[in-house]
Enzyme design. Structure first.
Site, PDB file in Angstrom:
ATOM      1  N   HIS A 311       2.031   4.543   9.146  1.00 47.67           N
ATOM      2  CA  HIS A 311       0.421   5.354   9.278  1.00 47.67           C
ATOM      3  C   HIS A 311       0.496   6.716  10.328  1.00 47.67           C
ATOM      4  O   HIS A 311       1.826   6.436  10.950  1.00 47.67           O
ATOM      5  CB  HIS A 311      -0.160   4.598  10.213  1.00 47.67           C
ATOM      6  N   ASP A 369      -4.969  -0.840   4.997  1.00 51.70           N
ATOM      7  CA  ASP A 369      -5.701  -0.532   3.522  1.00 51.70           C
ATOM      8  C   ASP A 369      -4.640  -1.900   3.273  1.00 51.70           C
ATOM      9  O   ASP A 369      -4.518  -1.823   1.171  1.00 51.70           O
ATOM     10  CB  ASP A 369      -5.405   0.033   2.894  1.00 51.70           C
TER      11      ASP A 369
HETATM   12  N1  CMC Z   1       6.365   4.031   2.143  1.00 50.47           N
HETATM   13  C1  CMC Z   1       7.872   4.698   1.904  1.00 50.47           C
HETATM   14  N2  CMC Z   1       7.961   5.335   2.896  1.00 50.47           N
HETATM   15  C2  CMC Z   1       7.575   5.530   3.941  1.00 50.47           C
HETATM   16  C3  CMC Z   1       5.567   5.309   4.405  1.00 50.47           C
HETATM   17  C4  CMC Z   1       5.743   4.278   3.116  1.00 50.47           C
HETATM   18  N3  CMC Z   1       4.158   3.927   2.494  1.00 50.47           N
HETATM   19  N4  CMC Z   1       5.488   6.260   5.167  1.00 50.47           N
HETATM   20  C5  CMC Z   1       6.516   7.092   5.393  1.00 50.47           C
HETATM   21  N5  CMC Z   1       7.316   6.623   4.906  1.00 50.47           N
HETATM   22  C6  CMC Z   1       8.590   7.345   5.398  1.00 50.47           C
HETATM   23  C7  CMC Z   1       8.752   8.652   4.793  1.00 50.47           C
HETATM   24  O1  CMC Z   1       9.207   8.707   3.629  1.00 50.47           O
HETATM   25  C8  CMC Z   1       9.654   8.894   5.701  1.00 50.47           C
HETATM   26  O2  CMC Z   1      11.048   9.186   5.657  1.00 50.47           O
HETATM   27  P1  CMC Z   1      11.765  10.164   6.281  1.00 50.47           P
HETATM   28  O3  CMC Z   1      11.460  10.790   8.013  1.00 50.47           O
HETATM   29  O4  CMC Z   1      13.130   9.392   5.592  1.00 50.47           O
HETATM   30  O5  CMC Z   1      11.576  11.440   5.899  1.00 50.47           O
HETATM   31  C9  CMC Z   1       8.903   8.925   6.824  1.00 50.47           C
HETATM   32  O6  CMC Z   1       8.632   7.434   6.836  1.00 50.47           O
HETATM   33  C10 CMC Z   1       7.714   9.713   7.644  1.00 50.47           C
HETATM   34  O7  CMC Z   1       6.678   9.524   6.865  1.00 50.47           O
HETATM   35  P2  CMC Z   1       5.544  10.542   7.247  1.00 50.47           P
HETATM   36  O8  CMC Z   1       5.317  11.197   5.444  1.00 50.47           O
HETATM   37  O9  CMC Z   1       6.482  12.090   7.574  1.00 50.47           O
HETATM   38  O10 CMC Z   1       4.212  10.108   7.545  1.00 50.47           O
HETATM   39  P3  CMC Z   1       3.142  10.846   8.164  1.00 50.47           P
HETATM   40  O11 CMC Z   1       2.703  10.556   9.113  1.00 50.47           O
HETATM   41  O12 CMC Z   1       3.016  12.223   7.167  1.00 50.47           O
HETATM   42  O13 CMC Z   1       2.307   9.822   7.031  1.00 50.47           O
HETATM   43  C11 CMC Z   1       1.420   8.270   5.302  1.00 50.47           C
HETATM   44  C12 CMC Z   1       1.464   9.055   6.956  1.00 50.47           C
HETATM   45  C13 CMC Z   1      -0.083   7.202   6.031  1.00 50.47           C
HETATM   46  C14 CMC Z   1       0.195   9.482   4.430  1.00 50.47           C
HETATM   47  C15 CMC Z   1       2.417   7.294   5.243  1.00 50.47           C
HETATM   48  O14 CMC Z   1       2.896   6.584   6.053  1.00 50.47           O
HETATM   49  C16 CMC Z   1       1.846   6.760   4.088  1.00 50.47           C
HETATM   50  O15 CMC Z   1       1.864   7.781   2.588  1.00 50.47           O
HETATM   51  N6  CMC Z   1       1.665   5.467   3.365  1.00 50.47           N
HETATM   52  C17 CMC Z   1       1.259   5.138   1.964  1.00 50.47           C
HETATM   53  C18 CMC Z   1      -0.231   5.604   1.975  1.00 50.47           C
HETATM   54  C19 CMC Z   1      -0.939   4.790   2.752  1.00 50.47           C
HETATM   55  O16 CMC Z   1      -0.858   2.507   3.135  1.00 50.47           O
HETATM   56  N7  CMC Z   1      -1.920   5.203   3.487  1.00 50.47           N
HETATM   57  C20 CMC Z   1      -3.300   4.846   4.479  1.00 50.47           C
HETATM   58  C21 CMC Z   1      -2.842   5.148   5.665  1.00 50.47           C
HETATM   59  S1  CMC Z   1      -3.982   4.361   6.773  1.00 50.47           S
HETATM   60  C22 CMC Z   1      -5.908   4.354   5.771  1.00 50.47           C
HETATM   61  C23 CMC Z   1      -6.208   5.671   6.305  1.00 50.47           C
HETATM   62  O17 CMC Z   1      -5.774   6.063   7.026  1.00 50.47           O
HETATM   63  O18 CMC Z   1      -6.913   5.972   5.839  1.00 50.47           O
END
Ligand code: CMC
Length: 434
Positions: A311, A369
């Site tokens: 998240h 989720d």
């Molecule tokens: N699985 C594997 N690696 C992950 C994941 C994941 N679900 N989420 C983040 N990472 C890693 C990412 O690869 C990155 O690694 P590095 O630092 O080595 O590059 C690091 O963690 C930080 O990730 P980010 O993409 O910069 O983080 P963000 O804050 O931009 O993304 C997120 C947040 C929710 C989009 C992401 O965690 C994700 O894609 N999760 C899966 C989708 C999901 O479950 N979304 C629902 C969110 S809750 C409901 C809502 O808000 O709608």
């Protein structure tokens, strides 16, 4: 509204005598902010923050999140207390109006919402224009946008009464519009709302009943649905809420703004994640395949993510995920589903991920989720409707945030700037010379 001034931060440009003193403002809880508005006028500088990870785009009194501690408060009340002890419409009153209602206020609010559950009969025709296999998010995005063509008497965004009626209309009509999107996709007749039922109960009724048979809504499932709606009701300045605020900042009508929010919610990184979790579990298929799947998630080049994990704000267990897990067990027990293979797979996946260095070091925990899809599937709700349900719930948060913004005297059109990295000015070259 403005945060309380508690000092200032001086920014000095290296190698020059230019500096600017920026006011430091405190919120009630959480990080303070410094007001950067003078940076441009005094120093000709913008700030650069792609994804807005360190930017407060507005001031709000609705929802507070402490991502490190896993805390979520609505108007100060912890989400677990609200989910356990209140109803969705009580939470809607709280988010919209700032306080929990007393008995009379609640009765009046419920009546106010339920009076608006029907939609203009002509709006039914819109559904026929969609293909039967249209994704219900596409349908509700279009139909909600179209509400502004039907309710001209509540479109004046400067009028408090219009804003109140539009809020009621949106909260009341979303379940009807959503349930009809589902009925259309399966070729069943639309069920009209029943105002003698509770909000979640009526929604389940419109989704599952048919005119030919009596239908009794299971109270345990109605309660679970109500709780799911509470857990999704608002979540501070997430992508879809920010979309609603940005659209609303132009003076656009609330129906158009909520349609914009629905579009923004659709993506798999946001509201589409619960649908993606189920697809992921189906793809993994068996506990024995988890290690292979985790290896793919860790491989940066694979583009695979563990859906339902991670998240932008929570760097701890999402407090909503814990309540979801409990609700999941309640629903499966009620439905007599023992040893659900999807739940077993999800629990094992969670156990492995929570002990894996990759997830620990990146502070990736289950989010709201991770379990909601399993509950909804057990309740017989098709996967394509998961994000729609999220939209039904979040409409309350969107419209509360929109109302707060419209009532803020400091409100201006949202207009971010950029760091331009394209060509500097150059002269046009006629076609023959290119
Ligand atoms: N699985 C594997 N690696 C992950 C994941 C994941 N679900 N989420 C983040 N990472 C890693 C990412 O690869 C990155 O690694 P590095 O630092 O080595 O590059 C690091 O963690 C930080 O990730 P980010 O993409 O910069 O983080 P963000 O804050 O931009 O993304 C997120 C947040 C929710 C989009 C992401 O965690 C994700 O894609 N999760 C899966 C989708 C999901 O479950 N979304 C629902 C969110 S809750 C409901 C809502 O808000 O709608």
């Amino acid at each position: 509204m403005t945060g309380a001034p508690i000092g200032s931060v001086t920014v000095t440009m290296d190698g020059t005598d230019k500096s600017a003193s920026l006011p430091l403002l405190a919120g009630t809880i959480g990080p303070s902010v410094f007001d950067i508005r003078k940076l441009y006028t005094d120093l000709d500088l913008f700030t650069y923050d792609p994804g807005y990870g360190g930017t407060a785009a507005c001031e709000s009194r609705i929802t507070y999140i402490d991502g490190d501690e896993g805390v979520l408060l609505h108007r100060g009340y912890p989400i677990d207390q609200l989910a356990e002890q209140s109803t969705f419409l009580e939470v809607a009153h709280l988010l919209l109006n700032g306080e929990l209602p007393d008995k009379e206020e609640l009765a009046e609010f419920e009546r106010g919402v339920m009076l608006h559950t029907m939609v203009h009969e002509q709006l039914r025709q819109f559904y026929n224009g969609f293909r039967r296999d249209a994704h219900p998010m596409a349908v509700i995005c279009g139909v909600v946008g179209a509400l502004s063509a039907f309710y001209h008497d509540s479109l004046d965004v400067t009028n408090a009464d219009h804003r109140r009626i539009s809020a009621f209309r949106l909260i009341a009509k979303l379940p009807t519009i959503a349930a009809w999107a589902y009925k259309y996709s399966i070729g069943q007749p639309f069920m009209y709302p029943r105002n003698d039922l509770g909000y979640a109960e009526n929604f389940l009724y419109m989704m599952n009943a048919v005119p030919a048979e009596p239908y009794h809504v299971n109270p345990v499932l109605a309660r679970a649905m109500d709780r799911i709606l509470i857990l999704h009701a608002d979540h501070e300045q997430n992508a879809s809420t920010s979309t609603v605020r940005l659209a609303g900042s132009t003076g656009a009508n609330p129906f158009a703004c909520i349609a914009a929010g629905i579009a923004s919610l659709w993506g798999p990184a946001h509201g589409g994640a619960n649908e993606a979790v189920l697809k992921m579990l189906a793809e993994i298929g068996h506990k024995d395949h988890i290690p292979d799947f985790i290896a793919r998630v860790k491989d940066k080049n694979s583009g695979v993510r563990l859906m339902g994990f991670g998240h932008r704000v929570y760097k701890n267990y999402d407090p909503r995920a814990k309540i979801m897990e409990r609700t999941c067990h309640e629903v499966l027990d009620e439905l007599g589903i023992k040893d659900d293979p999807l739940l077993e797979l999800a629990l094992e996946l969670e156990r492995i991920a929570l002990h894996d260095d990759y997830f620990i070091s990146k502070k990736l925990y289950p989010n709201v989720d991770f379990y909601s899809g399993i509950i909804l599937k057990a309740m017989g709700i098709p996967t394509s409707m998961f994000t729609v349900l999220f939209a039904v719930a979040r409409t309350v948060g969107w419209i509360s945030q929109w109302k707060e913004m419209m009532e803020d005297p400091l409100q201006r059109i949202g207009r971010p700037r950029q760091v331009y990295t394209g060509h500097a000015q150059r002269d046009f070259v006629v076609l023959q010379a290119r």
